[in-house]
Each structure stands twice: as C-alpha cells, then as structure tokens.
Design an enzyme around this catalytic site. Sequence first.
Site, PDB file in Angstrom:
ATOM      1  N   LYS A  20      15.031   8.167 -20.828  1.00 27.36           N
ATOM      2  CA  LYS A  20      15.173   7.034 -19.900  1.00 27.36           C
ATOM      3  C   LYS A  20      16.555   7.020 -19.234  1.00 27.36           C
ATOM      4  O   LYS A  20      16.670   6.859 -18.025  1.00 27.36           O
ATOM      5  CB  LYS A  20      14.979   5.694 -20.621  1.00 27.36           C
ATOM      6  CG  LYS A  20      13.609   5.470 -21.191  1.00 27.36           C
ATOM      7  CD  LYS A  20      13.470   4.070 -21.759  1.00 27.36           C
ATOM      8  CE  LYS A  20      14.398   3.763 -22.910  1.00 27.36           C
ATOM      9  NZ  LYS A  20      14.133   4.506 -24.158  1.00 27.36           N
ATOM     10  N   ARG A  96      11.878  -5.057 -23.435  1.00 31.18           N
ATOM     11  CA  ARG A  96      11.523  -4.294 -24.627  1.00 31.18           C
ATOM     12  C   ARG A  96      10.429  -4.996 -25.433  1.00 31.18           C
ATOM     13  O   ARG A  96      10.058  -4.536 -26.494  1.00 31.18           O
ATOM     14  CB  ARG A  96      12.800  -4.226 -25.458  1.00 31.18           C
ATOM     15  CG  ARG A  96      12.971  -3.056 -26.367  1.00 31.18           C
ATOM     16  CD  ARG A  96      13.684  -1.928 -25.759  1.00 31.18           C
ATOM     17  NE  ARG A  96      14.268  -1.051 -26.747  1.00 31.18           N
ATOM     18  CZ  ARG A  96      15.341  -0.337 -26.511  1.00 31.18           C
ATOM     19  NH1 ARG A  96      15.953  -0.421 -25.359  1.00 31.18           N
ATOM     20  NH2 ARG A  96      15.794   0.479 -27.423  1.00 31.18           N
ATOM     21  N   ARG A 135      20.991  14.841 -30.646  1.00 36.42           N
ATOM     22  CA  ARG A 135      21.575  14.247 -29.436  1.00 36.42           C
ATOM     23  C   ARG A 135      23.028  13.832 -29.687  1.00 36.42           C
ATOM     24  O   ARG A 135      23.362  13.271 -30.719  1.00 36.42           O
ATOM     25  CB  ARG A 135      20.767  13.007 -29.022  1.00 36.42           C
ATOM     26  CG  ARG A 135      21.356  12.326 -27.801  1.00 36.42           C
ATOM     27  CD  ARG A 135      20.380  11.365 -27.194  1.00 36.42           C
ATOM     28  NE  ARG A 135      20.265  10.107 -27.915  1.00 36.42           N
ATOM     29  CZ  ARG A 135      19.586   9.060 -27.453  1.00 36.42           C
ATOM     30  NH1 ARG A 135      18.951   9.126 -26.309  1.00 36.42           N
ATOM     31  NH2 ARG A 135      19.522   7.951 -28.168  1.00 36.42           N
ATOM     32  N   ARG A 168      25.386   8.889 -32.270  1.00 34.42           N
ATOM     33  CA  ARG A 168      25.108   7.467 -32.478  1.00 34.42           C
ATOM     34  C   ARG A 168      24.568   7.230 -33.881  1.00 34.42           C
ATOM     35  O   ARG A 168      23.696   7.969 -34.338  1.00 34.42           O
ATOM     36  CB  ARG A 168      24.085   6.981 -31.441  1.00 34.42           C
ATOM     37  CG  ARG A 168      24.694   6.709 -30.088  1.00 34.42           C
ATOM     38  CD  ARG A 168      23.652   6.454 -29.033  1.00 34.42           C
ATOM     39  NE  ARG A 168      22.571   5.571 -29.448  1.00 34.42           N
ATOM     40  CZ  ARG A 168      21.577   5.185 -28.642  1.00 34.42           C
ATOM     41  NH1 ARG A 168      21.553   5.593 -27.386  1.00 34.42           N
ATOM     42  NH2 ARG A 168      20.618   4.396 -29.066  1.00 34.42           N
ATOM     43  N   ARG A 179      13.139   2.810 -35.272  1.00 35.33           N
ATOM     44  CA  ARG A 179      13.142   2.531 -33.827  1.00 35.33           C
ATOM     45  C   ARG A 179      11.781   2.882 -33.221  1.00 35.33           C
ATOM     46  O   ARG A 179      11.296   2.187 -32.330  1.00 35.33           O
ATOM     47  CB  ARG A 179      14.252   3.339 -33.126  1.00 35.33           C
ATOM     48  CG  ARG A 179      15.647   2.839 -33.494  1.00 35.33           C
ATOM     49  CD  ARG A 179      16.725   3.833 -33.083  1.00 35.33           C
ATOM     50  NE  ARG A 179      16.916   3.915 -31.662  1.00 35.33           N
ATOM     51  CZ  ARG A 179      17.534   4.933 -31.039  1.00 35.33           C
ATOM     52  NH1 ARG A 179      17.994   5.957 -31.738  1.00 35.33           N
ATOM     53  NH2 ARG A 179      17.684   4.911 -29.749  1.00 35.33           N
TER      54      ARG A 179
HETATM   55  P1  AMP Z   1      18.817   2.053 -26.573  1.00 38.31           P
HETATM   56  O1  AMP Z   1      20.169   2.573 -26.236  1.00 38.31           O
HETATM   57  O2  AMP Z   1      18.071   1.576 -25.352  1.00 38.31           O
HETATM   58  O3  AMP Z   1      18.013   2.996 -27.419  1.00 38.31           O
HETATM   59  O4  AMP Z   1      19.054   0.729 -27.455  1.00 38.31           O
HETATM   60  C1  AMP Z   1      19.746   0.791 -28.691  1.00 38.31           C
HETATM   61  C2  AMP Z   1      19.492  -0.480 -29.498  1.00 38.31           C
HETATM   62  O5  AMP Z   1      19.950  -1.623 -28.753  1.00 38.31           O
HETATM   63  C3  AMP Z   1      18.032  -0.778 -29.806  1.00 38.31           C
HETATM   64  O6  AMP Z   1      17.569  -0.054 -30.948  1.00 38.31           O
HETATM   65  C4  AMP Z   1      18.087  -2.282 -30.051  1.00 38.31           C
HETATM   66  O7  AMP Z   1      18.663  -2.559 -31.315  1.00 38.31           O
HETATM   67  C5  AMP Z   1      19.100  -2.742 -28.990  1.00 38.31           C
HETATM   68  N1  AMP Z   1      18.469  -3.107 -27.704  1.00 38.31           N
HETATM   69  C6  AMP Z   1      18.609  -2.467 -26.508  1.00 38.31           C
HETATM   70  N2  AMP Z   1      17.925  -3.086 -25.538  1.00 38.31           N
HETATM   71  C7  AMP Z   1      17.314  -4.143 -26.133  1.00 38.31           C
HETATM   72  C8  AMP Z   1      16.446  -5.173 -25.666  1.00 38.31           C
HETATM   73  N3  AMP Z   1      16.047  -5.241 -24.388  1.00 38.31           N
HETATM   74  N4  AMP Z   1      16.019  -6.106 -26.568  1.00 38.31           N
HETATM   75  C9  AMP Z   1      16.411  -6.056 -27.845  1.00 38.31           C
HETATM   76  N5  AMP Z   1      17.208  -5.118 -28.367  1.00 38.31           N
HETATM   77  C10 AMP Z   1      17.669  -4.170 -27.516  1.00 38.31           C
END
Ligand code: AMP
Length: 227
Positions: A20, A96, A135, A168, A179
């Site tokens: 993404k 999400r 990653r 990360r 996740r």
């Molecule tokens: P990402 O970088 O998009 O994979 O997001 C990393 C983490 O941030 C996720 O596993 C959630 O803990 C949190 N997160 C990101 N976006 C959201 C969202 N829209 N709603 C809730 N938690 C989020």
Amino acid sequence: MPVAENALRLILIGPPGSGKGTQALQLCGRYNIGHVSTGDILRRNTQKGTSLGKHAEEFLQAGDLVPDPLIFDMLEDLYNRAGGEQQGFVLDGFPRSESQARALSDFLEGRSQSIHKVLLLQLDDDVIVGRLIHRRTCPKCGRSYHLQASPPQQAGVCDSDGSTLVWRPDDHEEVIRNRLDTYHQQTQPVAAYYAQKGVLSSIDASSPISTITERITRLVDPLVSSV
Ligand code: AMP
C-alpha cells in the site's frame, strides 16, 4: 463524471505488506495528490511520546487496531494533512474498519465530497509473512526495502534520504500473524462496504511493483478528465 486528476480521492486497502505504502507514493506522484498514512502518523507520535502516541503504543506493538475514538479525533487533521480542501488525496491504512469507513463517508459528505476509487490489494497470508519479516523501512520517508528482493544500495541505509533503516517491531512473525487476523476480521468488511457503493476494484498484489502500478493506473486513469 470525470474529475481533474489532482482532485482524485482514492483509498488503498490491503493486508499489511501488500504494498500500500509503495503504491500510494506512486499515486500521489502521478496524479499530484496528497498522501496520508495513519500508520506513519501513529508511529511518529509514539516516537515523539505525544499523548496520542502514548495511548496508541500498546496497540501498535501488539498489531491491534488503535481504538476508533483516537482515530476519529485524527480525522480532521488527516484530511488537512492530505490537503483535502484544495486537492485530492490517497489514504493509506485508513479506513481500517467499517465504522471508520462510515465516519469517513459522513465527514466527506459534510464537505460535499466522496471517494472516487478504492483499490484493494490482494495477497496470500504466507507471502505476506515472508515479505514483512524481511522488510526494512525508512522512518523518515516511509520507503521500504526487502532484504533479498529489493535491498538498499548500501546495507541499512535509505537510498532516497540516507536515513538508517529500521526493522519495525510489528514486522516480527507473532505480531504479523495478529495483524493478519485483525485485517481479516476488521478490515476486509471495509472492502464490502465500498463494493456496495460501486467504487471498489481488486488487484492481484503478488506481481512486481511496476506491474501493480500499471494495473492501478489502468483503473484510475479513466476517472480523470483530460481538460
Ligand atoms: P500500518 O503502518 O498501516 O501497517 O499500521 C501500523 C499499525 O498502526 C496498525 O497495526 C495499527 O495498530 C495502527 N493503525 C494504523 N492505521 C490505523 C487505523 N486506521 N485504525 C486503527 N489503527 C491503525
């Protein structure tokens, strides 16, 4: 109705590791639109130790969604960061959950706006685990690398801005599995929500990055007016 390219409002949905962030950067460059990633914003807040970051940290570490009230409080800020009053945007990592999708629809309706296209990147869980474990991410520009398939030129250093790459904490296997569960349970219904609105397109995300970008632009270009 065709829209000016820099007025396009797009959403990228997909499991973690489906690309993404990479595709969002391509889209904002091609169409000259804003880009916001809720994950990046939340991570920056945890690094800085802000009140939002302190509340969000345990959820990020566990790979759970941050509770809706915290996300809803960010909505206006997200929109402003994306430059939503003046231009279109691509949202990466938001919405999400179905409740977030409904909140976004209400928010945009209040501004006589709507989403033009939602792109769903699809990828098998096993492929995702393999991708995420290898990653490494630039904490500054968000660019990501795969240690085997697309390593940086100099080990541990971002090609774009020279920052030290990070692994990360949520890219470790146990958290990745959580996740993915969270994605299947809470985020997949978002795709159904937008399918019902007639704006969803699915893309096989197992191909090389440039092929996925081509598929996406083939879906988005026809929405744009040539004027
Ligand atoms: P990402 O970088 O998009 O994979 O997001 C990393 C983490 O941030 C996720 O596993 C959630 O803990 C949190 N997160 C990101 N976006 C959201 C969202 N829209 N709603 C809730 N938690 C989020």
